[in-house]
Write a protein that holds these residues in place. Sequence first.
Motif, short mmCIF file in Angstrom:
data_model
loop_
_atom_site.label_atom_id
_atom_site.label_comp_id
_atom_site.label_asym_id
_atom_site.label_seq_id
_atom_site.Cartn_x
_atom_site.Cartn_y
_atom_site.Cartn_z
N SER A 627 0.82 -1.22 0.00
CA SER A 627 0.00 0.00 0.00
C SER A 627 0.85 1.27 0.00
O SER A 627 0.36 2.36 -0.32
N PHE A 628 2.15 1.17 0.36
CA PHE A 628 3.04 2.33 0.40
C PHE A 628 3.67 2.63 -0.97
O PHE A 628 4.47 3.57 -1.09
N ALA A 659 -4.26 5.66 1.60
CA ALA A 659 -4.48 4.21 1.43
C ALA A 659 -3.74 3.41 2.50
O ALA A 659 -4.34 2.52 3.15
N PRO A 660 -2.42 3.65 2.74
CA PRO A 660 -1.74 2.90 3.80
C PRO A 660 -2.37 3.10 5.17
O PRO A 660 -2.53 2.14 5.94
N ILE A 661 -2.72 4.37 5.50
CA ILE A 661 -3.30 4.62 6.81
C ILE A 661 -4.67 3.97 6.92
O ILE A 661 -5.04 3.40 7.97
N SER A 666 -7.83 -0.23 9.41
CA SER A 666 -8.81 -1.33 9.34
C SER A 666 -8.22 -2.63 9.88
O SER A 666 -8.88 -3.38 10.60
N PHE A 667 -6.95 -2.90 9.52
CA PHE A 667 -6.31 -4.12 10.00
C PHE A 667 -6.15 -4.10 11.53
O PHE A 667 -6.48 -5.06 12.22
N LEU A 668 -5.63 -2.98 12.06
CA LEU A 668 -5.41 -2.90 13.50
C LEU A 668 -6.73 -2.89 14.25
O LEU A 668 -6.83 -3.45 15.35
N SER A 669 -7.74 -2.26 13.70
CA SER A 669 -9.06 -2.27 14.34
C SER A 669 -9.59 -3.69 14.43
O SER A 669 -10.11 -4.11 15.48
N PHE A 670 -9.44 -4.43 13.34
CA PHE A 670 -9.90 -5.82 13.34
C PHE A 670 -9.09 -6.66 14.33
O PHE A 670 -9.66 -7.42 15.14
N LEU A 671 -7.76 -6.51 14.31
CA LEU A 671 -6.91 -7.30 15.21
C LEU A 671 -7.14 -6.92 16.66
O LEU A 671 -7.12 -7.79 17.55
N VAL A 725 -2.46 6.27 14.38
CA VAL A 725 -3.29 5.09 14.13
C VAL A 725 -2.84 3.92 15.02
O VAL A 725 -3.66 3.24 15.64
N VAL A 726 -1.53 3.70 15.09
CA VAL A 726 -1.00 2.61 15.92
C VAL A 726 -1.36 2.83 17.38
O VAL A 726 -1.80 1.92 18.08
#
Length: 805
Positions: A627-628, A659-661, A666-671, A725-726
Motif C-alpha cells: 500500500s506504500f 491508502a496505507p493509513i 482497518s487491520f489494526l481495528s480488526f486485530l 493510528v497505531v
Amino acid sequence: MADVQLSSRATRVEDYLNDKLQNTADLEGLDILLENVQTQQELLKQQLLEAEKDLAESTKASEAHSSALLQQARTFKKQQADVDRRLLIVTRSETSDDAIGKFDADIKALQQLDVATGYVELLAEVEDLSAEARRNFKSSPQAALQPYLSLQKLAIALKEAQPAAEDAAPHLVDHVEKTAQHLWKQMKDAFASDFEKVLTRMKWPGKDVAMTGPLEQEWTEGVEKLLELQEPELNSQSDHINPYAEPLVLLPLEVMVKPLHLRFQYHFSGDRPTNKLDKPEYFLSHIMGLLNAYDEFFATYLQPLLRKRFKTSNLSMTSIFIDSTSALITALLPMLRRKVFSVISQIAKQPQLLSHFIHELMSFDISLRDEWGYDGGSGVEGWKGLTWEVLVKKDWFGRWLEVEKTFALSRYQNIIDPSESFEIDYESVEPSATKPTNAAIRVNDLLETITDRYRPLPSFSQKLRFLIDIQIAIFDLFHIRLVGFLDEYLKDTSSLFSTVQGVSSSGTKQKLPTEGLLGLERLIRVYGSAEYLEKKMRDWSDDVFFLELWEELQDRARANTSSQGQEKKNLAGNMTVKHVADKTSAAVGNEEGGGALFDETAGAYRRLRVRTEGFITDTFVQQIRSSFSAYSRMNPWSALSSPSAGDELNLAISAELDAPIGLLSSFLSFLANALAQAPLRRIARQVVLAMQAFLWDHVLMPQYHNFSYMGAKQFGRDVRGIWEVVDRFVGVGQGEVGMRRLAEGLVLLELDGGGAGEGEALKLEDVEKRLFRDNESGREVLEEMGLEVLSESEARSVLQKRIDL
C-alpha cells in the motif's frame, strides 16, 4: 639300640655341661647346678607316678565299661529272642520277618479303627447339636442358637484344619458344612417367619408403622435373634471385606425389604408404564425414594441395636454392619442389581439407550457415595459401584466406550460441518481475550462433557482409554482441520502469486480471499481456535482430576519399567508406555518428574498458533508494504516552500498516505477486536518495524530524495499520522516506540535552519558542524539531543538529505 640311646643321652649331657660350664668361674656354681638337677629329677619322678596312677584308673574304668556293654548286649539278645518267640506265637508265623509284617498290619488296622471311631464320635456330636437345635428353635429360639453356634464353630474349625491335614477328610468337612447350612436355613426360615408376623402387625412398610411398647419389644427380639444367627458368618468376613464381591445383607433387613422388593417388581417389570427401557432414572429414583422414606425409621430403631451388638467386635469399623443407613442400602442393592443386569442385556444393541443408561447409573453411584456416604463396607478402597459391576465384572466397558466414541465423533462432525462453525465468536469470551471460533468453543464444550462422562469411573485403565481414544483423538482431528485451513490459505496465496505473475488459466487477475480483511480473518480463525484450545488444555492439566490421573499414570509407568528400560507389561489394556507417552507427554515414566497429560497435544496447538501468528504478521507486512508504493514514488519533499504563518502547525497528511493509513487502521481495528493485547502488540511491533524499514529505505534515504525544511515537516507529519493510528489501537506511544530509529531521524531532519543563539535550542547548522567534525563530537551532540539509537554515520546521512546544507 641300647648303645644308641646311651650315646644320645651322653651327647645331651655333654651339651648341657658345655652350656652351663663355659669358663672356670662357672665351676663355683656347680653345687647350685647339681641341686637344681636333683630338684627337677624329683619333680619328674612325681609326675611319672601320677601318670601311672591315672593310667591304672582309666584301664580299670575301660574294663568295667566293656563288661557292662557286654552284659547289656547279652540282655538285649535275650529280650529280642523272647520278643521274637512271643511274636511268632501271637502271629502264628514261622519267621520273625513274617511276624513283623503281620504285626504292622494289625497296628494300622487299629489306627484306622481309632480314626473311624473319631469320625463316628464327631458325626454323633454333629447330629446331637443339629437335633438339639431343631428341638428348640420352635419352642425356644434363643436356646436353639447355642447348639447351632457350636456346630458352626466346629464347621469353621474343621475347614481351617484341612490344609494342615493335607485335605485328609473332605467328605467329613463337606457333611458338617452342609449340616450347618441346612440347620441355618431352617432356623433362618423359622426366625424370619416369626419376624414377618411381627412386621405384619406393625403394618410394615406402610406409612402408619405402629411401634407400640409390646410390638417394639417383639421387633427388637426378632432383630437380635436374626443378627445372632448371622453373627458367625459376619465375623468370618470381618477381617477381609472384599470390595469386588457383593456385601452381605443383614438378615433382619433382608426380611424387611421383601415387601419393598415386591413393590419394586410391581412397578418395574412387565408392561407397566413405569417400566421403560429409555427411563432408567425411574427405578433408580425409586430406590432413592425408599432411602429417603425409611432411613429415619432404621436410624431410630435399628441403629442402637447394631451399635450395641457390634461396637466391641471386629465389625465395629465396618459401615454396612454398624451403620443402619449403609445396611439399608446394602439390603436394597440386590433387587436393583438384578434389574440393572436385566436392562443392560436388553439395550445392548441400542447405543443411545446404552449411553443414557450408563450415565444415569454413574449419577446414582455418585449420589450413594457422596450424599449417603456409602462405602460398601470397604472404608479404604470404597464402594466400586454398580457401574463398575456392569462395565468390569460384566465386561460392558468395551461396548460402552465404542458407543461413546461414536457419539462423540458424530457430535464433533455436527459441530464442524456447518459453514458458520468457523465464524469468530466475539461474545463468548472476555473482551480482552483472543476470540475463538464457534467450532473451537463447541469442541471444547463437547470435550468437557466427555470428561464429565468418565470422571466418576473408578478404574484408571478406563479413564486413560477415554482420554486417549476419545478426547485426545478429537483434539487431534480438530488440529488436523485447522492445519488444513492454514494449508488452504497458503495454497490460495500461491495461486494469487501465480495469477499476479500471469500464470493462471483464466489469464485474468482474480480477487482471492487472501487479501485484505477477509484473508486476515481466515488466519485469525485458525489462530484464535488454536490459542483457545491450547489454553484450555493447560487449564485442564491443573485440574485435580487430571492431576491425579497424571500422578497415577507416572507411578504405573515407573513401576512398569525395569532397570534395563524394558516394559514388564502393558500399561492399560493394549496400550504400552510408549504408546501412552506418544499421545500424552514425553515425560511419562520420567523419574525427574514434570510434564502433564496434554503436553503433546497442547504442544501441537502451540506450534500451530506460533506458525499462524507468523503468517498473520507476514500477510499484514506484505499488504501494508504494497500500500506504500504510491507514497514511495512521490517526491515533493525538496520542492515544498517555507510555510506561511500557521501553515506549519496545520499540515495535513499527504494524500498518497491515505491508502496505507486506511489499510493500517482497518487491520489494526480488526486485530484489536479479535486478539488479546499480547499477540496484538507482538504483531503490531513487527508491522511497525517493517513500516519503519520501508519509510527509511524508500522515502528518507533514496539518493534522489532530498528535503527542504517544509518537506521534512511534511514527512514528519505523515509519520506521526501513522503513529496516531497505531497508538489508537495498540496503546499510547507504541507507534513511536516501534519506530525509534525513524523518530530520531525526524528530529534531525526537522531541525530549523541557521544557527542557534545563546540559550536557544540547537539548530541545523550547529548540529551539522558538530556532527561532521569527528565521531566524538558527533556522539556528544546526539547525546545532547537525546538521540540514542542512531549511529553517527546514520545521523550524518539524515542531515545530508536537507537541501539547506
